[in-house]
Design a protein around this motif. Sequence first.
Motif, PDB file in Angstrom:
ATOM      1  N   THR A 155      34.920  19.395   6.467  1.00  0.00           N
ATOM      2  CA  THR A 155      34.058  19.682   7.613  1.00  0.00           C
ATOM      3  C   THR A 155      34.821  19.845   8.926  1.00  0.00           C
ATOM      4  O   THR A 155      34.251  20.310   9.918  1.00  0.00           O
ATOM      5  CB  THR A 155      33.008  18.576   7.804  1.00  0.00           C
ATOM      6  N   VAL A 156      36.094  19.426   8.955  1.00  0.00           N
ATOM      7  CA  VAL A 156      36.890  19.501  10.175  1.00  0.00           C
ATOM      8  C   VAL A 156      38.194  20.240   9.883  1.00  0.00           C
ATOM      9  O   VAL A 156      38.826  20.009   8.852  1.00  0.00           O
ATOM     10  CB  VAL A 156      37.203  18.097  10.736  1.00  0.00           C
ATOM     11  N   VAL A 157      38.586  21.128  10.794  1.00  0.00           N
ATOM     12  CA  VAL A 157      39.854  21.839  10.694  1.00  0.00           C
ATOM     13  C   VAL A 157      40.665  21.520  11.942  1.00  0.00           C
ATOM     14  O   VAL A 157      40.187  21.700  13.067  1.00  0.00           O
ATOM     15  CB  VAL A 157      39.647  23.361  10.589  1.00  0.00           C
ATOM     16  N   SER A 158      41.897  21.051  11.747  1.00  0.00           N
ATOM     17  CA  SER A 158      42.786  20.725  12.854  1.00  0.00           C
ATOM     18  C   SER A 158      43.929  21.732  12.883  1.00  0.00           C
ATOM     19  O   SER A 158      44.687  21.849  11.917  1.00  0.00           O
ATOM     20  CB  SER A 158      43.330  19.302  12.715  1.00  0.00           C
ATOM     21  N   ALA A 159      44.025  22.473  13.995  1.00  0.00           N
ATOM     22  CA  ALA A 159      45.039  23.520  14.146  1.00  0.00           C
ATOM     23  C   ALA A 159      46.181  23.009  15.006  1.00  0.00           C
ATOM     24  O   ALA A 159      45.971  22.579  16.152  1.00  0.00           O
ATOM     25  CB  ALA A 159      44.421  24.760  14.763  1.00  0.00           C
ATOM     26  N   VAL A 160      47.386  23.043  14.458  1.00  0.00           N
ATOM     27  CA  VAL A 160      48.586  22.590  15.164  1.00  0.00           C
ATOM     28  C   VAL A 160      49.161  23.774  15.931  1.00  0.00           C
ATOM     29  O   VAL A 160      49.493  24.801  15.338  1.00  0.00           O
ATOM     30  CB  VAL A 160      49.621  22.043  14.162  1.00  0.00           C
ATOM     31  N   PRO A 192      54.873  21.234  18.139  1.00  0.00           N
ATOM     32  CA  PRO A 192      54.382  20.747  16.841  1.00  0.00           C
ATOM     33  C   PRO A 192      54.264  21.864  15.817  1.00  0.00           C
ATOM     34  O   PRO A 192      53.766  22.941  16.120  1.00  0.00           O
ATOM     35  CB  PRO A 192      53.007  20.157  17.185  1.00  0.00           C
ATOM     36  N   ARG A 193      54.723  21.573  14.619  1.00  0.00           N
ATOM     37  CA  ARG A 193      54.740  22.578  13.548  1.00  0.00           C
ATOM     38  C   ARG A 193      53.787  22.212  12.416  1.00  0.00           C
ATOM     39  O   ARG A 193      53.114  23.082  11.860  1.00  0.00           O
ATOM     40  CB  ARG A 193      56.173  22.718  13.020  1.00  0.00           C
ATOM     41  N   GLN A 194      53.751  20.936  12.029  1.00  0.00           N
ATOM     42  CA  GLN A 194      52.927  20.499  10.903  1.00  0.00           C
ATOM     43  C   GLN A 194      52.269  19.160  11.208  1.00  0.00           C
ATOM     44  O   GLN A 194      52.799  18.355  11.970  1.00  0.00           O
ATOM     45  CB  GLN A 194      53.761  20.375   9.620  1.00  0.00           C
ATOM     46  N   LEU A 195      51.133  18.957  10.567  1.00  0.00           N
ATOM     47  CA  LEU A 195      50.398  17.695  10.634  1.00  0.00           C
ATOM     48  C   LEU A 195      50.046  17.281   9.213  1.00  0.00           C
ATOM     49  O   LEU A 195      49.466  18.070   8.460  1.00  0.00           O
ATOM     50  CB  LEU A 195      49.110  17.876  11.452  1.00  0.00           C
ATOM     51  N   VAL A 196      50.400  16.047   8.844  1.00  0.00           N
ATOM     52  CA  VAL A 196      50.098  15.531   7.511  1.00  0.00           C
ATOM     53  C   VAL A 196      49.467  14.158   7.651  1.00  0.00           C
ATOM     54  O   VAL A 196      50.062  13.249   8.242  1.00  0.00           O
ATOM     55  CB  VAL A 196      51.368  15.450   6.632  1.00  0.00           C
ATOM     56  N   ASP A 202      44.288   5.702   9.003  1.00  0.00           N
ATOM     57  CA  ASP A 202      43.917   6.600  10.095  1.00  0.00           C
ATOM     58  C   ASP A 202      45.148   7.205  10.753  1.00  0.00           C
ATOM     59  O   ASP A 202      45.071   7.786  11.834  1.00  0.00           O
ATOM     60  CB  ASP A 202      43.061   5.874  11.137  1.00  0.00           C
ATOM     61  N   LEU A 203      46.309   7.080  10.091  1.00  0.00           N
ATOM     62  CA  LEU A 203      47.555   7.609  10.624  1.00  0.00           C
ATOM     63  C   LEU A 203      47.857   9.002  10.090  1.00  0.00           C
ATOM     64  O   LEU A 203      47.427   9.377   8.997  1.00  0.00           O
ATOM     65  CB  LEU A 203      48.719   6.684  10.282  1.00  0.00           C
ATOM     66  N   ALA A 204      48.604   9.762  10.882  1.00  0.00           N
ATOM     67  CA  ALA A 204      49.102  11.066  10.460  1.00  0.00           C
ATOM     68  C   ALA A 204      50.462  11.267  11.114  1.00  0.00           C
ATOM     69  O   ALA A 204      50.850  10.525  12.028  1.00  0.00           O
ATOM     70  CB  ALA A 204      48.139  12.174  10.860  1.00  0.00           C
ATOM     71  N   TYR A 205      51.194  12.265  10.631  1.00  0.00           N
ATOM     72  CA  TYR A 205      52.537  12.519  11.125  1.00  0.00           C
ATOM     73  C   TYR A 205      52.664  13.988  11.502  1.00  0.00           C
ATOM     74  O   TYR A 205      52.174  14.871  10.798  1.00  0.00           O
ATOM     75  CB  TYR A 205      53.574  12.138  10.073  1.00  0.00           C
ATOM     76  N   VAL A 206      53.321  14.232  12.639  1.00  0.00           N
ATOM     77  CA  VAL A 206      53.519  15.577  13.158  1.00  0.00           C
ATOM     78  C   VAL A 206      55.021  15.822  13.271  1.00  0.00           C
ATOM     79  O   VAL A 206      55.746  14.978  13.824  1.00  0.00           O
ATOM     80  CB  VAL A 206      52.864  15.744  14.544  1.00  0.00           C
ATOM     81  N   VAL A 207      55.490  16.958  12.777  1.00  0.00           N
ATOM     82  CA  VAL A 207      56.891  17.312  12.984  1.00  0.00           C
ATOM     83  C   VAL A 207      56.987  18.163  14.246  1.00  0.00           C
ATOM     84  O   VAL A 207      56.270  19.152  14.400  1.00  0.00           O
ATOM     85  CB  VAL A 207      57.507  18.044  11.775  1.00  0.00           C
ATOM     86  N   GLY A 208      57.868  17.728  15.165  1.00  0.00           N
ATOM     87  CA  GLY A 208      58.098  18.458  16.401  1.00  0.00           C
ATOM     88  C   GLY A 208      59.283  19.381  16.226  1.00  0.00           C
ATOM     89  O   GLY A 208      60.434  18.951  16.328  1.00  0.00           O
ATOM     90  N   GLU A 209      59.001  20.665  15.958  1.00  0.00           N
ATOM     91  CA  GLU A 209      60.070  21.616  15.671  1.00  0.00           C
ATOM     92  C   GLU A 209      61.040  21.758  16.839  1.00  0.00           C
ATOM     93  O   GLU A 209      62.260  21.797  16.649  1.00  0.00           O
ATOM     94  CB  GLU A 209      59.488  22.989  15.330  1.00  0.00           C
ATOM     95  N   LEU A 210      60.527  21.843  18.054  1.00  0.00           N
ATOM     96  CA  LEU A 210      61.386  22.124  19.203  1.00  0.00           C
ATOM     97  C   LEU A 210      62.103  20.884  19.715  1.00  0.00           C
ATOM     98  O   LEU A 210      63.244  20.965  20.178  1.00  0.00           O
ATOM     99  CB  LEU A 210      60.559  22.752  20.326  1.00  0.00           C
TER     100      LEU A 210
END
Length: 333
Positions: A155-160, A192-196, A202-210
């Motif tokens: 029901t939810v889409v998160s765009a990085v 930010p490139r990816q979100l997992v 309730d945690l998630a991880y984001v890779v910061g490409e730059l």
Amino acid sequence: MAELVFVGCYTGEAGNGTGITTFARSSSGLTEVASLPLESPSWLVRHPSLPVLYAANETATGFVTALSLSPAGALSVLGTASTGGAHPCHLAVTPDGRFLLCANYTGGSLAVFSLSTSGALVSRTALVRHTGSGPSADRQEAAHVHMAVPSADSTVVSAVDLGTDEIRSYTLSSDGSLSPLAVSSLPPGTGPRQLVRRPGTDLAYVVGELAGTLVTVRETSPGAFSVVAVTPSTLSSVTPNLVAHLELAGSRMYVSNRGPDCVTEFALDDAAAVSDQPSGANPRHFALVDGTCYVAAQSDDAITAFTLTASGDAELRRYPTGSPTFVLPVSLP
């Protein structure tokens, strides 16, 4: 059971691949068994319940291809559709199998496609364009959507968005339309490139490409994220480091780093780097299968493979293939 690995790549002016290459996987390694010509299929995803794959054709015109997967592992094109934006770089199928999500990088937009009960592309049901910029003048001059992540209930889409240092979330309706839900800011210049998401938390991880970082975030409400911690994405001091891909596996997390050219292992509970494993040049994407990491070493024109070890000093094996960008393991009965 047949164990296959499908490899996407860059073709033409973008690289020297030919399309989707199929490898058979065994205890002795990878053996190329087939190749399907296709224009820059840089990201691949499998339907959650049907024998169908989807490829993001990362071109200036931007399109997506649906592919049928035969019981023997052969691929055939089911259809194509315009993504509505340039250089689509990521795809995801909602867990209920009803929609395909597409991130258009240069187009700075998020597209949604409805899927038939057979997995075929039906129509584009939504196209949302982002606006904004970030402090990195050469990479954040405009919005650059890099990933679209569906929630577990579809029901939810998160765009990085790499260009705006944001995670923009939307409510996905039953007809495939998108409505704004939340905007979450990340440290300026993160890229930010990816979100997992971490399952069961309730945690998630984001890779910061730059920025060369791994950002831990907490989902405070559906689609809304707050920063918990920021840590370097590798033990290496080599710069620049364009972080690429992230995978969770049990109590461990793995991140690929382009520049240091390694895959870094993290202890998941405290997001602390444990070791760096050399991976080949420009490790764009990787997949973990049965204790082995298969890496798309783009600039080496090879899939590299190593056994996951605590010391990070495993032997690196190489399997030639042109400009690989994605590795998709598939088990067939």
